[in-house]
Design an enzyme around this catalytic site. Structure first.
Site, PDB file in Angstrom:
ATOM      1  N   TRP A  42      -5.586   1.137  11.313  1.00  0.00           N
ATOM      2  CA  TRP A  42      -4.768   1.024  10.102  1.00  0.00           C
ATOM      3  C   TRP A  42      -5.424  -0.008   9.199  1.00  0.00           C
ATOM      4  O   TRP A  42      -5.838  -1.073   9.673  1.00  0.00           O
ATOM      5  CB  TRP A  42      -3.328   0.573  10.420  1.00  0.00           C
ATOM      6  CG  TRP A  42      -2.585   0.272   9.148  1.00  0.00           C
ATOM      7  CD1 TRP A  42      -2.097   1.180   8.255  1.00  0.00           C
ATOM      8  CD2 TRP A  42      -2.333  -1.025   8.579  1.00  0.00           C
ATOM      9  NE1 TRP A  42      -1.548   0.530   7.171  1.00  0.00           N
ATOM     10  CE2 TRP A  42      -1.676  -0.808   7.343  1.00  0.00           C
ATOM     11  CE3 TRP A  42      -2.597  -2.337   8.986  1.00  0.00           C
ATOM     12  CZ2 TRP A  42      -1.282  -1.867   6.522  1.00  0.00           C
ATOM     13  CZ3 TRP A  42      -2.203  -3.391   8.171  1.00  0.00           C
ATOM     14  CH2 TRP A  42      -1.540  -3.156   6.962  1.00  0.00           C
ATOM     15  N   GLU A  98      -3.829   5.748  10.938  1.00  0.00           N
ATOM     16  CA  GLU A  98      -2.433   5.545  10.502  1.00  0.00           C
ATOM     17  C   GLU A  98      -2.320   5.445   8.983  1.00  0.00           C
ATOM     18  O   GLU A  98      -2.919   4.574   8.362  1.00  0.00           O
ATOM     19  CB  GLU A  98      -1.881   4.268  11.158  1.00  0.00           C
ATOM     20  CG  GLU A  98      -0.449   3.955  10.745  1.00  0.00           C
ATOM     21  CD  GLU A  98       0.079   2.668  11.382  1.00  0.00           C
ATOM     22  OE1 GLU A  98      -0.709   1.935  12.012  1.00  0.00           O
ATOM     23  OE2 GLU A  98       1.289   2.394  11.236  1.00  0.00           O
ATOM     24  N   LYS A 141      -0.112   5.170   5.232  1.00  0.00           N
ATOM     25  CA  LYS A 141       0.995   4.365   4.696  1.00  0.00           C
ATOM     26  C   LYS A 141       1.219   4.701   3.234  1.00  0.00           C
ATOM     27  O   LYS A 141       0.296   5.106   2.529  1.00  0.00           O
ATOM     28  CB  LYS A 141       0.660   2.878   4.857  1.00  0.00           C
ATOM     29  CG  LYS A 141       1.856   1.956   4.659  1.00  0.00           C
ATOM     30  CD  LYS A 141       1.549   0.534   5.094  1.00  0.00           C
ATOM     31  CE  LYS A 141       2.778  -0.346   4.889  1.00  0.00           C
ATOM     32  NZ  LYS A 141       2.557  -1.702   5.343  1.00  0.00           N
ATOM     33  N   ASP A 150       3.719   6.497  11.238  1.00  0.00           N
ATOM     34  CA  ASP A 150       4.652   5.372  11.398  1.00  0.00           C
ATOM     35  C   ASP A 150       5.872   5.730  10.564  1.00  0.00           C
ATOM     36  O   ASP A 150       5.749   5.960   9.351  1.00  0.00           O
ATOM     37  CB  ASP A 150       3.970   4.086  10.906  1.00  0.00           C
ATOM     38  CG  ASP A 150       4.842   2.855  11.057  1.00  0.00           C
ATOM     39  OD1 ASP A 150       6.043   2.936  10.737  1.00  0.00           O
ATOM     40  OD2 ASP A 150       4.324   1.806  11.468  1.00  0.00           O
ATOM     41  N   HIS A 189       6.579   4.389   7.070  1.00  0.00           N
ATOM     42  CA  HIS A 189       5.500   4.471   6.076  1.00  0.00           C
ATOM     43  C   HIS A 189       5.614   5.641   5.112  1.00  0.00           C
ATOM     44  O   HIS A 189       4.622   6.097   4.564  1.00  0.00           O
ATOM     45  CB  HIS A 189       4.145   4.557   6.782  1.00  0.00           C
ATOM     46  CG  HIS A 189       3.713   3.277   7.399  1.00  0.00           C
ATOM     47  ND1 HIS A 189       2.458   3.062   7.909  1.00  0.00           N
ATOM     48  CD2 HIS A 189       4.380   2.108   7.571  1.00  0.00           C
ATOM     49  CE1 HIS A 189       2.365   1.841   8.395  1.00  0.00           C
ATOM     50  NE2 HIS A 189       3.526   1.245   8.202  1.00  0.00           N
ATOM     51  N   HIS A 224       4.103   5.573  15.509  1.00  0.00           N
ATOM     52  CA  HIS A 224       4.560   4.188  15.553  1.00  0.00           C
ATOM     53  C   HIS A 224       6.037   4.281  15.269  1.00  0.00           C
ATOM     54  O   HIS A 224       6.433   4.608  14.148  1.00  0.00           O
ATOM     55  CB  HIS A 224       3.888   3.345  14.462  1.00  0.00           C
ATOM     56  CG  HIS A 224       2.660   2.655  14.935  1.00  0.00           C
ATOM     57  ND1 HIS A 224       1.939   1.787  14.142  1.00  0.00           N
ATOM     58  CD2 HIS A 224       2.026   2.695  16.137  1.00  0.00           C
ATOM     59  CE1 HIS A 224       0.910   1.327  14.838  1.00  0.00           C
ATOM     60  NE2 HIS A 224       0.929   1.863  16.041  1.00  0.00           N
ATOM     61  N   ASP A 264      11.165  -2.297   3.469  1.00  0.00           N
ATOM     62  CA  ASP A 264      10.502  -2.790   4.666  1.00  0.00           C
ATOM     63  C   ASP A 264      10.412  -1.701   5.733  1.00  0.00           C
ATOM     64  O   ASP A 264      11.305  -0.883   5.876  1.00  0.00           O
ATOM     65  CB  ASP A 264      11.277  -3.995   5.208  1.00  0.00           C
ATOM     66  CG  ASP A 264      10.571  -4.589   6.413  1.00  0.00           C
ATOM     67  OD1 ASP A 264       9.368  -4.861   6.309  1.00  0.00           O
ATOM     68  OD2 ASP A 264      11.230  -4.763   7.450  1.00  0.00           O
ATOM     69  N   ASP A 293       9.618  -2.394   9.111  1.00  0.00           N
ATOM     70  CA  ASP A 293       9.394  -3.002  10.417  1.00  0.00           C
ATOM     71  C   ASP A 293      10.611  -3.626  11.091  1.00  0.00           C
ATOM     72  O   ASP A 293      10.488  -4.629  11.769  1.00  0.00           O
ATOM     73  CB  ASP A 293       8.277  -4.043  10.286  1.00  0.00           C
ATOM     74  CG  ASP A 293       6.988  -3.381   9.865  1.00  0.00           C
ATOM     75  OD1 ASP A 293       6.467  -2.590  10.656  1.00  0.00           O
ATOM     76  OD2 ASP A 293       6.526  -3.627   8.748  1.00  0.00           O
ATOM     77  N   ASP A 325       6.378  -0.142  16.764  1.00  0.00           N
ATOM     78  CA  ASP A 325       5.766  -1.039  15.781  1.00  0.00           C
ATOM     79  C   ASP A 325       6.830  -1.638  14.876  1.00  0.00           C
ATOM     80  O   ASP A 325       7.366  -0.972  14.000  1.00  0.00           O
ATOM     81  CB  ASP A 325       4.720  -0.289  14.935  1.00  0.00           C
ATOM     82  CG  ASP A 325       4.033  -1.225  13.953  1.00  0.00           C
ATOM     83  OD1 ASP A 325       4.103  -2.451  14.150  1.00  0.00           O
ATOM     84  OD2 ASP A 325       3.423  -0.742  12.978  1.00  0.00           O
TER      85      ASP A 325
HETATM   86  C1  RNT Z   1       1.296  -1.788   9.046  1.00  0.00           C
HETATM   87  C2  RNT Z   1       1.092  -0.790  10.125  1.00  0.00           C
HETATM   88  C3  RNT Z   1       0.360  -1.282  11.323  1.00  0.00           C
HETATM   89  C4  RNT Z   1       0.746  -2.694  11.707  1.00  0.00           C
HETATM   90  C5  RNT Z   1       0.155  -3.167  12.996  1.00  0.00           C
HETATM   91  C6  RNT Z   1       0.325  -4.632  13.169  1.00  0.00           C
HETATM   92  O1  RNT Z   1       2.075  -1.334   8.039  1.00  0.00           O
HETATM   93  O2  RNT Z   1       2.319  -0.265  10.509  1.00  0.00           O
HETATM   94  O3  RNT Z   1       0.527  -0.419  12.375  1.00  0.00           O
HETATM   95  O4  RNT Z   1       2.132  -2.815  11.785  1.00  0.00           O
HETATM   96  O5  RNT Z   1      -1.144  -2.774  13.068  1.00  0.00           O
HETATM   97 ZN    ZN Z   2       2.414   0.997  12.234  1.00  0.00          ZN
END
Ligand code: RNT
Ligand code: ZN
Length: 414
Positions: A181, A222, A224, A255, A258, A282, A290, A292, A322
């Site tokens: 990523w 990955e 985003k 993810d 994302h 993820h 956000d 996460d 993640d």
């Molecule tokens: C960031 C990505 C990535 C990170 C990690 C720490 O937006 O999701 O996967 O969270 O690599």
């Molecule tokens: Zn991620």
């Protein structure tokens, strides 16, 4: 205690044609990759660089891990509360060299202590090159950087980490997933959208040019939508990587934080499975901007699990967590996310897909809705409790008192 309730629940599910003993057997074999970086707010062990790359861990809950020993102890504590045998997901910045090593010079030996840790516990290891929190990523550009020297450094770093991953795979006898990523993008409308993507493509081509046995290493990329400070343009977008993966021997990693908020990863999984052997995830939880938050047992998690389970794709979907929440006990954050993903998988396994599919295919949407709603109050929790008890981990919220003891005896002294 939970056995009596299990036997009763087992009979109810049997009426739906579901064998709960078989389900628990299957669930016990699912391995989830636990992200080490929740333990220290993605600080890593390099000492110095602050977190960059459009990601941020907010909060300052006391007790975060400050070194490998503390992080490993915290991981141990978390895994004690989670049924099954899993993997630990590492980042390059968690290398444990005797003296500082630049990221493009990292070697398998710098991760030897992690291999030891994993081997002693029967765990697997995954890896991520770290293309952020570094002076050569200070302007937010890495593999797509216009400066060839900067690109070179990051290409070499990614190549180095593939060797580390291969080493994990060989040493532990479990295929390592190497996920790339990058944070690259622009805050404001770019003049050139094509150039950075062309450079990223060329960088990836070089990184993946070396053939490594897929028995040991799988590469994922990955995508985003945007990050903090890169609101207008992200080089590694979903279209970019989906096409890249389709044309190269790498796998897309989705993810679920994302994408546009109404865009669902659960809906993407079956499409991906039709065109590629594997897809990686993820699992996170997006909240407004956000991506996460700690994974919750919510509707989208259940839908994601459903798409994995009902498409018979447990061997084709690579599951990792993640998120990074620094506002709560970090060990608890791990436990909550892991247990929730397992609950969602169990919930999907306890769903009579054939019956529901039949209702859909015969146009019986009233039955479909009626069944889906009734299933919500089936004694799913009794099956989950029995699963925990029979695997020797705390039942229901009992795990939380263990974490509280750990906080009092260990974390609060840091
Ligand atoms: C960031 C990505 C990535 C990170 C990690 C720490 O937006 O999701 O996967 O969270 O690599
Ligand atoms: Zn991620």
């Amino acid at each position: 205690m939970s056995e009596e309730r299990y036997e009763y629940a087992k009979r109810l599910y049997k009426r739906l044609g579901i064998n709960t003993d078989e389900v628990l057997d299957k669930l016990g074999k699912v391995s989830i990759s636990l992200h080490c970086w929740q333990g220290d707010d993605i600080a890593g062990f390099e000492n110095g660089a602050v977190l960059s790359g459009g990601i941020a861990a907010t909060g300052n809950y006391p007790g975060k891990a400050r070194n490998p020993e503390e992080l490993m102890a915290d991981l141990d504590m978390a895994l004690l509360q989670v049924p099954g045998r899993h993997k630990i997901n590492l980042h390059a910045i968690y290398a444990i060299p005797d003296s500082p090593v630049e990221r493009d010079k990292l070697l398998p030996e710098h991760f030897e202590k992690w291999v030891q840790f994993a081997r002693d516990r029967g765990l697997g290891l995954d890896i991520n090159p770290t293309l952020f929190s570094h002076q050569l990523a200070a302007d937010g550009l890495t593999l797509s950087h216009p400066d060839e020297n900067v690109r070179r450094f990051w290409i070499d770093h990614c190549k180095a980490m593939r060797h580390v991953g291969e080493y994990f795979g060989k040493e532990l006898g479990r295929t390592c997933v190497n996920n790339v990523w990058i944070p690259d993008g622009y805050k404001d409308t770019p003049a050139d959208r094509f150039g950075p993507r062309a450079r990223l493509k060329a960088s990836l081509d070089e990184i993946f040019s070396e053939q490594i046995d897929r028995k040991y290493l799988i590469d994922t990329v990955e995508s985003k939508l945007f990050g903090i400070g890169v609101e207008s343009y992200t080089v590694g977008s979903h279209e970019f990587y989906m096409n890249y993966a389709a044309n190269n021997d790498v796998i897309c990693l989705l993810d679920n934080g994302h994408f546009h908020p109404t865009e669902k990863v659960s809906d993407k999984i079956p499409s991906m499975l039709l065109f590629s052997e594997k897809v990686a995830l993820h699992i996170s939880r997006g909240v407004r901007w956000d991506s996460d938050h700690v994974v919750s047992f919510d509707d989208e998690l259940k839908e994601i699990a459903k798409e994995i389970v009902c498409n018979n794709a447990l061997n084709r979907v690579i599951i990792a967590l993640d998120y990074f929440d620094a506002s709560i006990n970090r060990v608890a954050a791990w436990v909550i996310g892991m247990r929730n993903v397992q609950k969602a998988l169990l919930y999907a396994m306890l769903t009579p897909h054939d019956k529901l599919k039949h209702a859909q295919d015969t146009g019986d949407f009233t039955r479909l809705l009626a069944m889906n709603e009734e299933l919500k109050t089936y004694p799913f929790g009794d099956i989950w409790d029995y699963f925990c008890e029979s695997r020797g981990v705390p039942v229901r919220e009992d795990w939380y008192s263990q974490i509280l003891d750990y906080e009092e005896n260990v974390l609060s002294h840091r």
